[in-house]
Every structure is written in C-alpha cells, then in structure tokens.
Design an enzyme around this catalytic site. Sequence first.
Site, PDB file in Angstrom:
ATOM      1  N   TYR A   1     -13.572   7.343 -13.676  1.00 45.22           N
ATOM      2  CA  TYR A   1     -13.727   6.131 -13.164  1.00 45.22           C
ATOM      3  C   TYR A   1     -14.393   5.208 -14.018  1.00 45.22           C
ATOM      4  CZ  TYR A   1     -14.710   3.354  -8.904  1.00 45.22           C
ATOM      5  OH  TYR A   1     -14.676   2.301  -8.034  1.00 45.22           O
TER       6      TYR A   1
ATOM      7  N   ASP B   1       0.937  -1.137  -0.088  1.00 48.15           N
ATOM      8  CA  ASP B   1      -0.029  -0.014   0.034  1.00 48.15           C
ATOM      9  C   ASP B   1       0.895   1.288   0.006  1.00 48.15           C
ATOM     10  OD1 ASP B   1      -3.237   0.429   0.832  1.00 48.15           O
ATOM     11  OD2 ASP B   1      -2.146   1.998   1.148  1.00 48.15           O
TER      12      ASP B   1
ATOM     13  N   ASP C   1       4.004   2.419  -4.180  1.00 48.86           N
ATOM     14  CA  ASP C   1       2.989   3.373  -4.999  1.00 48.86           C
ATOM     15  C   ASP C   1       2.622   2.494  -6.358  1.00 48.86           C
ATOM     16  OD1 ASP C   1       1.729   5.326  -6.363  1.00 48.86           O
ATOM     17  OD2 ASP C   1       3.200   6.809  -6.282  1.00 48.86           O
ATOM     18  N   VAL C   2       1.493   2.092  -6.384  1.00 46.15           N
ATOM     19  CA  VAL C   2       1.311   1.297  -7.528  1.00 46.15           C
ATOM     20  C   VAL C   2       1.108   2.119  -8.815  1.00 46.15           C
ATOM     21  CG1 VAL C   2      -0.075  -0.524  -6.312  1.00 46.15           C
ATOM     22  CG2 VAL C   2      -1.358   1.429  -7.402  1.00 46.15           C
TER      23      VAL C   2
ATOM     24  N   LYS D   1     -12.577   1.583 -15.168  1.00 45.07           N
ATOM     25  CA  LYS D   1     -13.195   0.299 -14.720  1.00 45.07           C
ATOM     26  C   LYS D   1     -13.371  -0.477 -16.024  1.00 45.07           C
ATOM     27  CE  LYS D   1     -12.508   1.158 -10.295  1.00 45.07           C
ATOM     28  NZ  LYS D   1     -11.074   0.335  -9.705  1.00 45.07           N
TER      29      LYS D   1
HETATM   30  N1  LIG Z   1     -16.060   0.786  -1.992  1.00 45.86           N
HETATM   31  C1  LIG Z   1     -16.797   0.952  -3.179  1.00 45.86           C
HETATM   32  O1  LIG Z   1     -18.139   1.083  -3.067  1.00 45.86           O
HETATM   33  C2  LIG Z   1     -16.169   0.302  -4.530  1.00 45.86           C
HETATM   34  C3  LIG Z   1     -17.058  -0.221  -5.512  1.00 45.86           C
HETATM   35  C4  LIG Z   1     -16.551  -0.620  -6.689  1.00 45.86           C
HETATM   36  C5  LIG Z   1     -15.238  -0.708  -6.658  1.00 45.86           C
HETATM   37  N2  LIG Z   1     -14.356  -0.225  -5.815  1.00 45.86           N
HETATM   38  C6  LIG Z   1     -12.805  -0.390  -6.017  1.00 45.86           C
HETATM   39  O2  LIG Z   1     -12.214  -1.137  -5.153  1.00 45.86           O
HETATM   40  C7  LIG Z   1     -10.839  -0.860  -5.176  1.00 45.86           C
HETATM   41  C8  LIG Z   1     -10.425  -0.643  -3.772  1.00 45.86           C
HETATM   42  O3  LIG Z   1     -11.124   0.518  -3.087  1.00 45.86           O
HETATM   43  P1  LIG Z   1     -11.788   0.228  -1.509  1.00 45.86           P
HETATM   44  O4  LIG Z   1     -13.253   0.672  -1.714  1.00 45.86           O
HETATM   45  O5  LIG Z   1     -11.220  -0.676  -0.739  1.00 45.86           O
HETATM   46  O6  LIG Z   1     -11.053   1.795  -1.303  1.00 45.86           O
HETATM   47  P2  LIG Z   1     -10.112   2.024   0.187  1.00 45.86           P
HETATM   48  O7  LIG Z   1      -9.617   3.441  -0.063  1.00 45.86           O
HETATM   49  O8  LIG Z   1     -10.652   1.770   1.343  1.00 45.86           O
HETATM   50  O9  LIG Z   1      -8.905   1.239  -0.307  1.00 45.86           O
HETATM   51  C9  LIG Z   1      -8.017   1.506  -1.460  1.00 45.86           C
HETATM   52  C10 LIG Z   1      -6.473   1.214  -1.156  1.00 45.86           C
HETATM   53  O10 LIG Z   1      -5.703   1.471  -2.018  1.00 45.86           O
HETATM   54  C11 LIG Z   1      -4.601   2.324  -1.595  1.00 45.86           C
HETATM   55  N3  LIG Z   1      -4.103   3.183  -2.654  1.00 45.86           N
HETATM   56  C12 LIG Z   1      -4.506   4.203  -3.144  1.00 45.86           C
HETATM   57  N4  LIG Z   1      -3.561   4.720  -4.147  1.00 45.86           N
HETATM   58  C13 LIG Z   1      -2.557   3.567  -4.017  1.00 45.86           C
HETATM   59  C14 LIG Z   1      -1.142   3.952  -4.742  1.00 45.86           C
HETATM   60  N5  LIG Z   1      -0.872   4.820  -5.555  1.00 45.86           N
HETATM   61  N6  LIG Z   1      -0.358   2.826  -4.553  1.00 45.86           N
HETATM   62  C15 LIG Z   1      -0.530   1.927  -3.448  1.00 45.86           C
HETATM   63  N7  LIG Z   1      -1.688   1.863  -2.687  1.00 45.86           N
HETATM   64  C16 LIG Z   1      -2.786   2.902  -3.209  1.00 45.86           C
HETATM   65  C17 LIG Z   1      -5.264   3.212  -0.382  1.00 45.86           C
HETATM   66  O11 LIG Z   1      -4.089   3.810   0.515  1.00 45.86           O
HETATM   67  C18 LIG Z   1      -6.107   2.349   0.331  1.00 45.86           C
HETATM   68  O12 LIG Z   1      -5.426   1.449   1.205  1.00 45.86           O
HETATM   69  C19 LIG Z   1     -10.795   0.580  -6.080  1.00 45.86           C
HETATM   70  O13 LIG Z   1     -10.432   0.268  -7.199  1.00 45.86           O
HETATM   71  C20 LIG Z   1     -12.073   0.886  -6.076  1.00 45.86           C
HETATM   72  O14 LIG Z   1     -12.388   1.551  -7.205  1.00 45.86           O
HETATM   73  C21 LIG Z   1     -14.668   0.097  -4.561  1.00 45.86           C
END
Ligand SMILES: NC(=O)c1ccc[n+]([C@@H]2O[C@H](COP(=O)([O-])OP(=O)(O)OC[C@H]3O[C@@H](n4cnc5c(N)ncnc54)[C@H](O)[C@@H]3O)[C@@H](O)[C@H]2O)c1
Length: 295
Positions: A156, A37, A63-64, A160
């Site tokens: 977004y 992360d 950093d991805v 996706k």
């Molecule tokens: N929560 C929702 O409703 C939802 C719905 C559909 C899709 N998603 C997708 O799920 C995935 C995860 O999101 P989430 O909901 O768990 O959110 P979240 O913010 O809780 O978790 C995302 C994680 O990614 C990390 N991150 C962000 N940028 C980064 C980088 N450059 N390098 C490394 N780590 C990085 C953040 O620090 C965090 O820990 C995302 O792609 C999001 O689009 C979420």
Amino acid sequence: MKVFKNKVALITGAGHGFGRALSLEAAQRGMKLAIADIDKKALNKTENDIKKTGAKVISIPTDVTEEKDIDAMVKKTMAEYGEINLLINSAGVAIPGPIWELPTRDWEWILHADLMSQVWALKRVIPIMRKQKGHGDILNVASMAGLITSPLMPAYYATKFAVVGMTEAVEYDLQAEEANVGLHVFCPAFVQTDLYHTEEHRPEKYTDKSDPYYSSEIFKEGQKQAKKDITTGMPLDNVPKIIFKALEDDKFYILTHPGMNPAIVARAKNIPSGKGPDLKALAPFMEETHEVEEG
Ligand SMILES: NC(=O)c1ccc[n+]([C@@H]2O[C@H](COP(=O)([O-])OP(=O)(O)OC[C@H]3O[C@@H](n4cnc5c(N)ncnc54)[C@H](O)[C@@H]3O)[C@@H](O)[C@H]2O)c1
C-alpha cells in the site's frame, strides 16, 4: 473562483466511499457526470441517487486494472459529453500483509488498481483537456500513506508513494508547458468508507483460492485490522466539501488530518540526517490517524 456547474466530471471508484461521495457532491454542484466502477450494483445505486438530484449521469462499468477498460471509459465519456473538465481517480484497494508473506499477485493487483489505473487515465485525459478551452482539473486519490510510512502494509505504501511522486512529476511537466491543466493529490488518513471490503473487488485474474495465504492467520489479522482502522476513522460526510473547496483554491496537496502534519515534517527532517524509520517514535502519530476534523 472556479465554476464546476455544467462542467463534466469523470469519476472512478464511484460505487463506494470517496468516489461515490464526490460523485454526489459534483451532482449537487450541477456537474454532468460519467461514473465508473467494477461493482455494477453499487455503480447503479450511485447513478440512481445522482438522477434524484436532477443531474445528468452515465455509468461505465470498468475494471481499472485493465488499460483497455480505462480507454473505453474515456472514449464513452467523450462520446457522451465531448469534453472532460474534472477527472477524479478514486478507484482503489488496500492490501495489508508483510512483504515476506504477501503473494506477488497481490502486489500486481494493487499496483494496477491504485497506480497504473491513474497513469492510464492521465495519459488519455491530459491530451483531451489540453485541446479544450478553459481549465481542466485532475484529482488523484493517494493517501497519508503516500507521505509517511508505518508497519505492515508495504504494498500500500509503495503504491501511494508512487502516486504522490507521479502526480508531482507530471505537475512540473504541465507547468513547463504552461498547460491549462491542474493536478491535485488527496492524502487522507483513515476515513469511514467501504475500503475494508477490498476483497469483494478482487478481479478474477488476481484470484487463487488454492493459495494457503488467504486462509492464514496473518491474512485474517490484516483484514480485521483494516476494518478497525477504517470504521474508527474520520466520518466521510465533510470530506467532499473539503475536497471541492481545495480544488477551487487550487491546492495541490489536499489533506484532511492536520494532526498528521508533524509526522510529515519529522520524516522530511530525518532524511538529510540519515535517520530512518523508528517504530518507537511512530507510536504517538499512529494515535492521530483516527482524529476527526470539523469541517
Ligand atoms: N478510506 C480511507 O481511510 C482511505 C485513506 C487514504 C486513502 N484512501 C484511498 O481512497 C481510494 C478510494 O477508497 P475508499 O476509501 O473510497 O474505498 P471504497 O472501497 O469505499 O471505494 C473504492 C471503490 O473502488 C472500486 N474499485 C476497486 N477496485 C476496482 C477496480 N479494479 N476497477 C474499478 N473500480 C474498483 C470499489 O468497487 C469501490 O467502489 C483508495 O485508493 C484508497 O486507498 C482511503
């Protein structure tokens, strides 16, 4: 049935949300973990919580949006464990904003964070899995926003849809080669994670505080809406179990919001007839994005 016990999982985005919850679930299932992360503090917390379960874990600050970081992440995992059996690409951000307002740097940020990160990881991990004995699984976290569209988040949706399309296309290529690797794509609607804190994970290279966009009403409105959508979504609790069951059952598309299925079908049906997006027809489906599934 697939057995994950004693296998190695590499999980990005493990500091918060799906990545953290899936890391803890993998630990409960006796997997050995490499977690990554950009948020070091949150990553340490996940690491400590995993250690409490007795599971083996290494943390890799990453950093991805940097290919060299993904390269180092994969190399460190291999140096520690010598294999990767499950890759979960969960790191990601959500960026609202209409196309005529959103700065180009934000498009670059989300395309790197949510799409290129997965491309770079697949490029490296698929060859590793193919050399290993046994089956490898890769889960790309996409979104319901990779299957249907709605207003105000074009960056977004574009990202996706690209993740879903890329995952489908790679799956064909693996099948053609009878590879021992299975792909899966997770497409949830809103779930209660920390996703509305995206701005806290903005890398320096995509930051320009002098750009008036970031103090505009449209930016503030987008942040407010994101918080409302995520905090009223489905609780996260059951999601990791739903996902692991789907991995065991070899599901390709992993869905959590069945109320959205008619919208997926309606979009597909409209395409051959030439009928495009219709804001009025969308309204009933938007109600469904917040449904809660028992699980
Ligand atoms: N929560 C929702 O409703 C939802 C719905 C559909 C899709 N998603 C997708 O799920 C995935 C995860 O999101 P989430 O909901 O768990 O959110 P979240 O913010 O809780 O978790 C995302 C994680 O990614 C990390 N991150 C962000 N940028 C980064 C980088 N450059 N390098 C490394 N780590 C990085 C953040 O620090 C965090 O820990 C995302 O792609 C999001 O689009 C979420």
